[in-house]
Write a protein that holds these residues in place. Structure first.
Motif, short mmCIF file in Angstrom:
data_model
loop_
_atom_site.label_atom_id
_atom_site.label_comp_id
_atom_site.label_asym_id
_atom_site.label_seq_id
_atom_site.Cartn_x
_atom_site.Cartn_y
_atom_site.Cartn_z
N ASP A 1 0.66 -1.34 -0.23
CA ASP A 1 0.05 0.05 0.08
C ASP A 1 0.80 1.18 0.08
OD1 ASP A 1 -2.31 -1.41 2.42
OD2 ASP A 1 -2.45 -1.27 0.16
N LEU A 2 0.36 2.33 -0.92
CA LEU A 2 1.01 3.68 -0.77
C LEU A 2 0.77 4.41 0.76
CD1 LEU A 2 2.42 5.93 -2.22
CD2 LEU A 2 0.12 6.54 -2.99
N VAL A 3 1.83 4.86 0.98
CA VAL A 3 1.81 5.42 2.46
C VAL A 3 2.25 7.01 2.34
CG1 VAL A 3 3.16 5.92 4.71
CG2 VAL A 3 3.01 3.47 3.73
N ALA A 4 3.17 7.42 1.52
CA ALA A 4 3.08 8.91 1.54
C ALA A 4 4.00 8.92 0.14
CB ALA A 4 4.15 9.30 2.52
N THR A 5 3.56 10.31 -0.53
CA THR A 5 4.44 10.91 -1.60
C THR A 5 4.78 12.17 -1.44
OG1 THR A 5 2.80 9.55 -3.17
CG2 THR A 5 3.86 11.29 -4.29
N ILE A 6 5.95 12.44 -2.11
CA ILE A 6 6.63 13.76 -2.05
C ILE A 6 6.88 14.13 -3.72
CG2 ILE A 6 8.76 13.13 -1.65
CD1 ILE A 6 8.95 15.80 -0.04
N SER A 7 6.41 15.18 -3.96
CA SER A 7 6.47 15.46 -5.57
C SER A 7 7.91 16.22 -5.60
CB SER A 7 5.43 16.45 -6.15
OG SER A 7 5.64 17.79 -5.60
N SER A 8 8.49 16.40 -6.92
CA SER A 8 9.55 16.95 -7.33
C SER A 8 9.67 18.57 -6.59
CB SER A 8 9.91 17.22 -8.62
OG SER A 8 8.85 17.75 -9.22
N GLY A 9 8.21 19.16 -6.53
CA GLY A 9 8.11 20.52 -6.14
C GLY A 9 7.92 20.50 -4.59
N GLY A 10 7.86 19.28 -4.10
CA GLY A 10 7.71 19.34 -2.50
C GLY A 10 6.53 19.03 -2.04
N SER A 11 5.36 19.16 -2.98
CA SER A 11 4.01 18.70 -2.62
C SER A 11 4.04 17.26 -1.75
CB SER A 11 3.01 18.86 -3.49
OG SER A 11 2.89 20.28 -4.21
N THR A 12 2.95 16.87 -0.82
CA THR A 12 2.85 15.81 -0.33
C THR A 12 1.62 15.29 -0.02
OG1 THR A 12 2.84 16.87 2.02
CG2 THR A 12 4.91 16.12 1.26
N TYR A 13 1.49 13.97 0.02
CA TYR A 13 0.08 13.33 0.05
C TYR A 13 0.60 12.06 1.22
CZ TYR A 13 -2.82 9.24 -0.72
OH TYR A 13 -3.56 8.24 -0.58
N TYR A 14 -0.46 11.70 1.98
CA TYR A 14 -0.38 10.57 2.77
C TYR A 14 -1.67 9.93 2.80
CZ TYR A 14 3.16 13.54 4.54
OH TYR A 14 4.39 14.48 4.81
N ALA A 15 -1.49 8.63 3.20
CA ALA A 15 -2.77 7.73 3.27
C ALA A 15 -3.55 8.09 4.39
CB ALA A 15 -2.32 6.52 3.50
N ASP A 16 -4.64 8.00 4.69
CA ASP A 16 -5.61 8.39 5.82
C ASP A 16 -5.19 7.77 7.01
OD1 ASP A 16 -8.87 8.32 3.85
OD2 ASP A 16 -7.25 9.94 4.08
N SER A 17 -4.58 6.78 6.72
CA SER A 17 -4.34 5.80 7.91
C SER A 17 -2.86 6.38 8.79
CB SER A 17 -3.78 4.23 7.79
OG SER A 17 -2.84 4.06 6.63
N VAL A 18 -2.18 7.23 7.94
CA VAL A 18 -0.74 7.82 8.58
C VAL A 18 -0.94 9.47 8.71
CG1 VAL A 18 0.35 5.84 7.83
CG2 VAL A 18 0.40 7.86 6.55
N GLN A 19 -1.84 10.01 8.20
CA GLN A 19 -1.97 11.26 8.08
C GLN A 19 -1.80 11.84 9.55
OE1 GLN A 19 -2.80 13.57 5.19
NE2 GLN A 19 -2.13 15.06 6.79
N GLY A 20 -1.05 12.85 9.68
CA GLY A 20 -0.90 13.51 11.08
C GLY A 20 0.12 13.08 11.85
N ARG A 21 0.46 11.88 11.47
CA ARG A 21 1.48 11.09 12.49
C ARG A 21 2.67 10.85 11.52
NH1 ARG A 21 0.86 5.72 13.52
NH2 ARG A 21 -0.58 5.41 11.61
N PHE A 22 2.73 10.75 10.26
CA PHE A 22 4.06 10.58 9.38
C PHE A 22 4.37 11.84 8.37
CE2 PHE A 22 3.68 5.67 8.67
CZ PHE A 22 3.71 5.44 10.10
N THR A 23 5.61 11.97 8.30
CA THR A 23 6.02 12.89 7.53
C THR A 23 6.91 12.59 6.52
OG1 THR A 23 5.59 14.72 9.32
CG2 THR A 23 6.80 15.31 7.40
N ILE A 24 6.73 12.82 5.11
CA ILE A 24 7.79 12.77 4.20
C ILE A 24 8.51 14.07 3.64
CG2 ILE A 24 6.19 12.81 2.18
CD1 ILE A 24 7.65 10.65 0.68
#
Length: 114
Positions: free
Chosen positions: A45-68
């Motif tokens: 499963d996808l946990v987190a993404t960071i774009s080349s520009g620095g935008s981030t995405y998190y799975a709901d299950s880790v939002q607020g707890r994980f930082t990429i």
């Protein structure tokens, strides 16, 4: 082509923290980078993404707890994991998708005890 090596996994108690590192064989600053995880018997499963520009995405299950984030060195990506839960136990993989293909590291085990 690029090779990826994850590190930083280990055994931690619930509520603890770990920081995973992904080190690439060459610069990855122009590519989106992702962290996935796979628990035994489950799909990856996808946990987190960071774009080349620095935008981030998190799975709901880790939002607020994980930082990429990206490191100051152009070939590193991190996953800071706080408030870990037993359900976060999995092998964590770094991923980079390029025109030449999709690349994965070997994974690093994270085990969270209750």
């Amino acid at each position: 082509q690029v090779s990826l090596v994850e590190s930083g996994g280990g055994l931690v108690q619930a509520g603890g923290s770990l920081r995973l590192s992904c080190t690439a064989s060459r610069s990855i600053s122009n590519y989106a980078m992702r962290w996935f995880r796979q628990a035994p018997g489950k799909q990856r499963d996808l946990v987190a993404t960071i774009s080349s520009g620095g935008s981030t995405y998190y799975a709901d299950s880790v939002q607020g707890r994980f930082t990429i984030s990206r490191g100051n060195v152009r070939n590193t990506v991190y996953l800071q994991m706080n408030s870990l839960k037993p359900e976060d136990t999995a092998v964590y993989y770094c991923n980079c998708q390029q025109l030449s293909g999709t690349y994965w590291g070997q994974g690093t085990q994270v085990t969270v005890s209750a």
